[in-house]
Design an enzyme around this catalytic site. Structure first.
Site, short mmCIF file in Angstrom:
data_model
loop_
_atom_site.label_atom_id
_atom_site.label_comp_id
_atom_site.label_asym_id
_atom_site.label_seq_id
_atom_site.Cartn_x
_atom_site.Cartn_y
_atom_site.Cartn_z
N HIS A 242 -16.31 -4.60 23.09
CA HIS A 242 -16.41 -4.69 21.63
C HIS A 242 -16.85 -3.38 20.96
CE1 HIS A 242 -15.67 -8.91 21.87
NE2 HIS A 242 -16.81 -9.20 22.45
N ASP B 195 -11.99 -11.99 29.51
CA ASP B 195 -13.17 -12.50 28.84
C ASP B 195 -12.73 -13.49 27.77
OD1 ASP B 195 -15.40 -12.25 26.64
OD2 ASP B 195 -16.25 -11.19 28.35
N HIS C 98 -13.64 -13.56 24.77
CA HIS C 98 -13.53 -12.86 23.49
C HIS C 98 -12.47 -11.77 23.58
CE1 HIS C 98 -17.79 -14.21 23.95
NE2 HIS C 98 -17.49 -14.77 22.79
N ASP D 67 -17.19 -16.11 30.76
CA ASP D 67 -17.44 -16.95 29.58
C ASP D 67 -16.28 -17.86 29.17
OD1 ASP D 67 -16.12 -14.63 28.85
OD2 ASP D 67 -17.58 -14.01 27.35
#
Length: 310
Positions: free
Chosen positions: A118, A153, A155, A230
């Site tokens: 990110h 992931d 995200h 996740d």
């Protein structure tokens, strides 16, 4: 043996006002130590400042190194950038790059941290300070490698996609929960957004129907694998519904696709969130061991082609 990159400074005390579970990296280390002689340990050095500035703005790099990051940026990151956090932030990209170098020689290596997908050019975000995937990929590209970042992931790998978009030697692939963080998505080379609650079968079909096409089109020399855990159904920050068996099948699929094309893989830890730090660490360690075992069985060496694994 399974090559693992780790540094003592990956494990640091939690800064004040932090919601990130800092004990995860220490638990990953301890669980891997229990594997004894199966693990071959390697220690990274800090990434050169020029590598950091190749993808991040020099002013932001200076703020981190001085541990003088503005509060607004610290809020985006999710914790204060102390001197220890700054040291760790410089080590992790060095670890991902070292894992890539070992993988090129031996097929697979894992960094026990990283996957900080990110972080953007002028700020960190979402528990990420520097984007180790983009930094390592950019340096590998400078050295003439074609790099595919496979980000599984939960995200989207928005920072990695944005930071590497202009580099023809880097491609990015992200399978993620469509409605999850970040709200504003970047454009990866190939994005595969999934609806909330997607389970094992649909997730694996999505990867199987898209990733081989991108690999064969882009023809990378190496895969950097963001194997966050996740997507697991009970993850605190996830919105997908994979089981432990689904995560295992995901990792075996990535290994098989890489081995079939004789592509080395370097993995990073990525996301995994919740109150049971040991359970999360066990999932991360399982990713490393699955990939390592697959490459122990199936890697035929650089340039020989035709390996079949997993």
């Amino acid at each position: 043996m399974i090559a693992v990159v780790h540094h003592p400074d990956y494990v640091t005390e939690a800064p004040a006002r932090s919601t990130y579970r800092w004990g995860k990296n220490g638990a990953i280390r301890d669980l891997l130590r229990q594997e004894g002689d199966r693990i071959e340990w390697h220690a990274p050095v800090v990434a050169p400042r020029s590598w950091l500035e190749a993808v991040h703005e020099p002013e932001y790099v200076a703020e981190v190194i001085r541990a003088d990051v503005p509060r607004a940026k610290e809020r985006r990151i999710g914790f204060p950038v102390t001197a220890k956090v700054a040291q760790r932030a410089q080590l992790v990209p060095g670890g991902t790059y070292l894992a890539a170098q070992i993988a090129i020689e031996h097929g697979f290596a894992a960094n026990t941290a990283g996957g900080s997908h990110h972080a953007l050019a002028d700020t960190g975000a979402g528990f990420c300070v520097f984007n180790d995937l983009a930094i390592a990929a950019a340096q590998l590209a400078v050295e003439g490698r074609r790099v595919l970042v496979v980000d599984l992931d939960v995200h989207q790998g928005d920072g990695t996609a944005a930071l590497t978009a202009s580099d023809p030697g880097i491609a990015t692939y992200s399978v993620h929960a469509e409605k999850n963080f970040p709200v504003r998505k970047a454009r990866s080379t190939l994005d595969v957004p999934l609806p909330d609650g997607t389970g094992d079968a649909d997730y694996l079909e999505a990867v199987q129907s898209t990733l081989p096409v991108l690999i064969d089109r882009f023809e990378p020399d190496i895969i950097l694998y963001q194997g966050g855990v996740d997507p697991f159904a009970d993850d605190r920050l996830g919105r997908l519904a994979l089981t432990d068996d689904g995560l295992a099948a995901r990792d075996r699929l990535v290994a098989a696709l890489a081995l079939a094309r004789n592509l080395p893989v370097a993995s990073t830890v990525g996301g995994g969130y919740g109150d049971d730090v040991m359970a999360i660490a066990q999932r991360h360690v399982a990713v490393i061991l699955r990939l390592g075992e697959a490459f122990e069985r199936g890697w035929s060496g650089a340039g020989t082609g035709g390996a079949v694994g997993a």
